[in-house]
Design a protein around this motif. Structure first.
Motif, PDB file in Angstrom:
ATOM      1  N   TYR A   1     -18.636  -1.302   4.744  1.00 45.21           N
ATOM      2  CA  TYR A   1     -17.811  -0.254   4.145  1.00 45.21           C
ATOM      3  C   TYR A   1     -17.829  -0.292   2.627  1.00 45.21           C
ATOM      4  O   TYR A   1     -17.199   0.528   1.973  1.00 45.21           O
TER       5      TYR A   1
ATOM      6  N   ARG B   1      -4.078  -4.180  -8.946  1.00 49.79           N
ATOM      7  CA  ARG B   1      -3.076  -3.379  -8.240  1.00 49.79           C
ATOM      8  C   ARG B   1      -1.792  -4.149  -7.990  1.00 49.79           C
ATOM      9  O   ARG B   1      -0.713  -3.581  -8.015  1.00 49.79           O
TER      10      ARG B   1
ATOM     11  N   PRO C   1      -8.952  -2.916   4.800  1.00 46.86           N
ATOM     12  CA  PRO C   1      -8.042  -3.993   5.188  1.00 46.86           C
ATOM     13  C   PRO C   1      -7.024  -4.436   4.150  1.00 46.86           C
ATOM     14  O   PRO C   1      -6.263  -5.349   4.432  1.00 46.86           O
ATOM     15  N   GLU C   2      -6.989  -3.834   2.978  1.00 48.31           N
ATOM     16  CA  GLU C   2      -5.921  -4.158   2.039  1.00 48.31           C
ATOM     17  C   GLU C   2      -5.193  -2.884   1.656  1.00 48.31           C
ATOM     18  O   GLU C   2      -5.805  -1.934   1.157  1.00 48.31           O
TER      19      GLU C   2
ATOM     20  N   ARG D   1      -2.372  -6.920   4.450  1.00 49.95           N
ATOM     21  CA  ARG D   1      -3.775  -7.274   4.698  1.00 49.95           C
ATOM     22  C   ARG D   1      -4.037  -7.331   6.191  1.00 49.95           C
ATOM     23  O   ARG D   1      -3.301  -7.995   6.925  1.00 49.95           O
ATOM     24  N   VAL D   2      -5.085  -6.655   6.613  1.00 47.04           N
ATOM     25  CA  VAL D   2      -5.523  -6.782   8.007  1.00 47.04           C
ATOM     26  C   VAL D   2      -6.563  -7.899   8.015  1.00 47.04           C
ATOM     27  O   VAL D   2      -7.731  -7.699   7.683  1.00 47.04           O
TER      28      VAL D   2
ATOM     29  N   VAL E   1      -9.876 -10.564   1.847  1.00 47.19           N
ATOM     30  CA  VAL E   1      -9.745  -9.988   3.187  1.00 47.19           C
ATOM     31  C   VAL E   1     -11.018  -9.220   3.539  1.00 47.19           C
ATOM     32  O   VAL E   1     -11.285  -8.954   4.705  1.00 47.19           O
ATOM     33  N   HIS E   2     -11.799  -8.879   2.520  1.00 46.97           N
ATOM     34  CA  HIS E   2     -13.072  -8.195   2.739  1.00 46.97           C
ATOM     35  C   HIS E   2     -14.197  -9.186   2.979  1.00 46.97           C
ATOM     36  O   HIS E   2     -15.301  -8.777   3.292  1.00 46.97           O
TER      37      HIS E   2
END
Lengths: 728, 728
Positions: A434, A187, B228-229, B169-170, A381-382
């Motif tokens: 998730y 992406r 989160p992305e 990003r969270v 981030v995951h």
């Protein structure tokens, strides 16, 4: 050229082992989307090349090998003469654009060398590459208008919004730098480049095909001609030269910056000697391919085998600058300390046999690949290990979290250390609620079909992956984790419907799906496989599977049915990613879920059937012709199956030390191991008819089992198969 | 608040001196383009704020001060309660979006502190900043739905294609990182951020307003909620909190990476004490503003003066991470070794008085600004010093190559060393043949109007810039270069039409333009000025100009006409970038080309007219009210004119040591110089009526000239103006 026709999705261009640059021709530019809808024609061009095409559009620098979805095709270069055309034109009317007709008669495809004659222009094109550079050599006819078209909009699986930004600087009359930023399967992806010409540019320019404008308050320039900074969403440039002989072009790539690309350019090819680059690349290939020295019954088998080995050494790609800088998943620049960073992890495919193959012949690289996965995890981030990742992006393709299989396999085989970090990353990955039904998998002890589609495939693969985590926990002495994940690894049982003898989708209510079709691959709770193939997926506990399915005899008969049943055309045509030839009965070899199935007869005490089927698959599903792959090569997994099975064994359950024995195709083979040991495989009485194994000797001793261990290989030694035409 | 109404284009928000972050409210979001055409309404919002507006849209982190074209407005944050609205809505109907009504009654604007009450939500907003961080403090009413809207599409001078890419990003429940990439006035610009909340996020999400889709082959997630992305061309996000009290937000910026932003975040504010940040910022401002300690006749003058000084210390912006990394013009990351890197060089404006002011009160910063220009030069593919540059881009705004003036001025004043590199860069800049008519200027000894528009303005400014280069060459002993550029510096003569007494456009044929209108600013060979104002532009040789125009008496009378003539409304309305009040007769103070004109009387032996006009301009063109600027502040140039003229002198020709004397507004002023010296300026008999200078003493000695030298200032000493109501 093997696999360049039909579904193989390989490319014929120049590349060094695991190189960052794959410099290869595109035979068409087919949009991934037309008018907002998926264009099924795009699929053929996953690697940019289709053997049946009559024209070449140009030569781009990045390609996947064998994938079933795509991206890349960055920085397309096409040499032309005469009037500048910036549009590729159509295959039906090549004059309408810059493309050229070509013939396979003039085409040469060797390791790290590709050559073709571009008929429309009378230009001989030759390509070679180093790890980070593509080297083009174009021999022009006598002309006063020699052009290099540099199409920064071209790309594989392009669609209207894919080109995000393009930036080009003409630094001087031979050096051009810049980048292409795209939003495709990756992406957020940017490919930086530094490109140098052997001849001075006399004239250049570009066209912009988007409506962004240079917002300098006064537009003082004709930006389109000889203006050294070009930028926009959609850009195509050209460079003109005064030459009637050769123009050579070196293009260095980087994931970090044009500065990085320039460093790579200078470091890797500080000269203009094309032959030297080609020779060096071919030496590299000889070295890597010599890791296995094999003798065959005939030349066809030999070239098929070494092409397969070649294809297994293309992916993952090295993904860092000289010096170790690379762009990470967080889009920041990182330095790979003490490892080589790789990208392109097609893990749903490659955990099966490609990474296990690396554990034998490329353990250092596999260790670095795992370090690259761990870097991905740390940057994610995951907080997940890669699922299907490329170019600093997670593309989430396919299912499962098979990184944990790759790690467990390398750990059990001593390729990586037994470190808690690996286990910790695997546990976190397996508990991302998730992600793709995980929360339901944990809540219901299976993925309910009403909560998440392809629920059976996911449940089965999670169960296997969880078993891999349990193996790591066991090695690390973490008993609680081992117990928890061993429990999860049994969840496959929850979807076995003993009434019908198949794995079957279940709803959160506990009810089975009604109207269940065991032959269809669509809407039945599976993905890229039907119930017949996928129900056999319990690689970590085949004995239990045999038990579930009614015992050895019944199981063996069931497998026979799979291989021999007459599948209706409608099902064959709906099977993904394979040619019609990729099916034996209802057994699909052209896609991955069944890759272990032929070896399952070993668990029904019918080893001779494994031997027979493996040899049949080796001989019928692979060849050394353009259409020699019966399905997508899938970043080397199809080829890795061939290598293992040719050698006589296969890693049915990565994460275990065991290799199931089959029927070797080789006459003999030496595995030249990194530790200096040699493991020799020999056959006695090898012949096309003698597909059955009469007896086996390991280091001179009769082997009374149907498997060998990884530790037995790495110690070095010899394995002798005594072949026969009689079932034993 | 001075300049926030009408054309001043200043912003009222929080910023530290020369800070990278300008955290300030936007009172509307007006697109730069509507349906593909320029939207004249956008112009009012160059700095995001217009005093007459009734609603606030949010608080963004980057703003220009006083410019007449725009960009920035990055990373807009708006606190709200209740239902999430991601659209700003309209001023006429604030409920239609997230914006809120506000009143100036609740508004406080101090150095590094801004506060306002958001009426629609009952939220008190307070803002402060450090160099690289914005600190938001929002005091919520009792609510169970406290929201922070994070609009990554919002921006100043936005248009449909401006948002190129956005990545968010969270990282955890308080930290968010990412970037916003735009193609605006800066064509290739990225602002990276790291944002931390004082309270944990309980829920978040985003909407995407473009048609790019996440091309992961299987879309396993609801990306829009708690995923989160986030990435796409056009993104607006929200974060929800459980609080009924305060939410504080720290947002760090970086030009290099989110890693850089995170470093800045940690380095600059490692705590949550808003008051401490505000107090620190205000101390910084007190320190900088105390560089000049001035006494005035009244409070209005005092606050006007110190606001002007404040405005001169906003631009250029510091543009590097703590540690010195910054993105350069080549889009690579560079390290500023031994200097602080700055951006935002509005040089057509600021070479006149802002950089000369820095040579007195901020010499170290000006030296670093010049190092930043040299870095720009070294990174420039055009091999040019900046024209108008910001955020790692050249935007080419306005004309000339006035970097050379800034460098020459600093060199002649001893602020930078006499190094050949400066001269070399200047020569190369002045010889870029594809830049804005330079090739014609060199070929014809003027820019012919048929070859390049605004040809007179360009010829005059090139001639002045060339004189600056000659000054450098002289200091460096390069006689050939000095001679060449002195010759070029005389080209203004080629466009003086002695028949009409004005500078006039000439064609390449040698013919004058016919139908020449000396009052219009459009199509007459000038830019942002008419022939009346621009014909007086020979700053490097005013004596020659006086001569050309017929001698001192005639010249003085001509100037009188300029200041007193009645200009037709149609011309006033067509004058750029100023309010109606920005004109005295036909003299335009609200734009730059005339800024030196009042001082030209000195060259006609009519010093008293300079004194009278300067005082008139000081008193009528500036005030301490919201509309206290009669035109764009232009990154501090308008304010710098005020500072100089208030002190009693002005740099008519930067590149020369001379300051022309005028009529001071101050009662007294101490210039606290970096070298430790103090230069004191005093007035005797200062009063609104006593605008004429009777005599002047420098260090106690009568000064028998109408100028002082820079060296006389930096040595320290005293300058006493004896004021009178009688012309002398």
């Amino acid at each position: 050229m093997v696999g360049t026709k039909n579904m193989g999705h390989t490319f014929p261009g120049a590349v060094v082992p695991f190189g960052m640059v794959q410099l290869s021709p595109e035979t068409d530019t087919v949009a991934y989307e037309l008018n907002g809808s998926y264009n099924p024609e795009a699929y053929k061009y996953c690697s940019g090349y289709q053997y049946d095409d009559k024209t070449i559009v140009g030569f781009s620098h990045t390609h996947f090998s064998g994938t079933g979805h795509s991206d890349l095709g960055d920085l397309l270069i096409m040499p032309t003469t005469g009037v500048i055309k910036l549009n590729p034109g159509t295959a039906a009317n090549p004059e309408s654009g810059y493309r050229s007709r070509f013939s396979h008669d003039t085409e040469i495809a060797e390791p790290d060398y590709y050559s073709v004659f571009l008929e429309d222009y009378g230009i001989k094109a030759e390509l070679s590459a180093t790890t980070r550079l593509g080297f083009h050599k174009y021999t022009f006819p006598e002309t006063d208008t020699a052009n290099i078209i540099f199409d920064l909009m071209a790309g594989i699986y392009n669609y209207d919004e894919k080109n995000v930004w393009t930036f080009v600087r003409v630094e001087n009359d031979t050096l051009v730098t810049g980048y292409r930023q795209t939003a495709g399967w990756a992406r957020t992806k940017t490919v930086y480049f530094a490109m140098v010409f052997s001849e001075p540019i006399i004239d250049y320019g570009h066209e912009k095909y988007d409506s962004s404008i240079y917002r300098g308050f006064w537009r003082k320039f004709d930006e389109t001609k000889n203006f050294p900074e070009m930028a926009g969403r959609k850009i195509k440039a050209y460079f003109r030269f005064n030459t009637n002989n050769e123009i050579k072009v070196k293009v260095a790539l980087s994931s970090t910056s044009t500065e990085g690309a320039l460093k790579n350019l200078i470091a890797e090819i500080p000269h203009w000697d094309f032959e030297q680059v080609k020779n060096h690349g071919q030496q590299l290939w000889n070295k890597e391919l010599s890791l296995i020295n094999a003798e065959f019954q005939n030349e066809t088998q030999r070239s098929t085998f070494y092409t397969a080995l070649y294809h297994t050494f293309l992916s993952p790609h090295i993904y860092m600058d000289v010096g170790g800088l690379y762009k990470g998943l967080d889009q920041n620049i990182h330095r790979a300390d003490n490892f080589t960073n790789y990208t392109v992890f097609s893990l749903w495919d490659t955990y099966r046999a490609l990474h296990p193959l690396f554990n034998i012949v490329q353990p250092s690289r596999n260790k670095d690949m795992i370090e690259s996965m761990m870097a991905h995890f740390n940057q994610s981030v995951h907080k997940m290990l890669p699922v299907w990742s490329h170019y600093a992006n997670e593309n989430w393709c396919m299912i499962g979290y098979h990184s944990v299989s790759v790690i467990a396999d390398a750990m059990v085989k001593g390729v990586i250390d037994k470190k808690k970090e690996y286990l910790q990353a695997s546990i976190q990955t397996a508990n991302n609620d998730y992600y793709d039904g995980i929360s339901f998998y944990k809540e219901f002890d299976f993925v309910p079909e009403d909560k998440n589609s392809s629920s059976v495939s996911k449940t089965l693969e999670y169960a296997y992956d969880d078993w891999c985590i349990a193996q790591m926990a066991n090695m690390l002495g973490d008993e609680n984790t081992e117990a928890e994940f061993l429990r999860r690894s049994e969840y496959y049982r929850n979807l076995f419907d003993s009434d019908i003898g198949f794995m079957r989708p279940k709803f959160s209510s506990g009810e089975w799906k009604k109207d269940f079709n065991t032959l269809s691959t669509h809407g039945q709770g599976f993905i890229e496989g039907n119930a017949w193939n996928y129900s056999l997926y319990v690689p970590h506990n085949p004995d239990a599977l045999v038990e579930l399915m009614g015992g050895k005899e019944k199981f063996s008969t069931h497998l026979d049915s799979l291989f021999t049943m007459q599948l209706d055309d409608k099902y064959i045509n709906a099977t993904e990613d394979i040619t019609r030839d990729g099916i034996i009965g209802n057994y699909v070899h052209g896609n991955e879920p069944g890759h272990h199935i032929a070896y399952l007869y070993n668990y029904a005490d019918h080893e001779w059937k494994t031997q027979e089927r493996v040899r049949m698959i080796l001989e019928s599903m692979y060849s050394n012709s353009e259409d020699g792959l019966c399905g997508n090569d899938d970043a080397g997994q199809m080829s890795a199956w061939y290598i293992f099975s040719s050698l006589g064994f296969y890693p049915l359950s990565p994460g275990s030390e065991k290799y199931d024995l089959g029927s070797p195709l080789i006459v003999s083979a030496s595995l030249n191991l990194e530790n200096g040991n040699i493991f020799e495989i020999k056959t006695k009485n090898q012949s096309p008819e003698n597909v059955f194994v009469d007896k086996i000797k390991l280091n001179g001793q009769i082997l009374n089992r149907n498997y060998i261990l990884h530790s037995e290989i790495v110690k070095g030694g010899s394995l002798v198969f005594f072949m026969s035409d009689k079932k034993n």
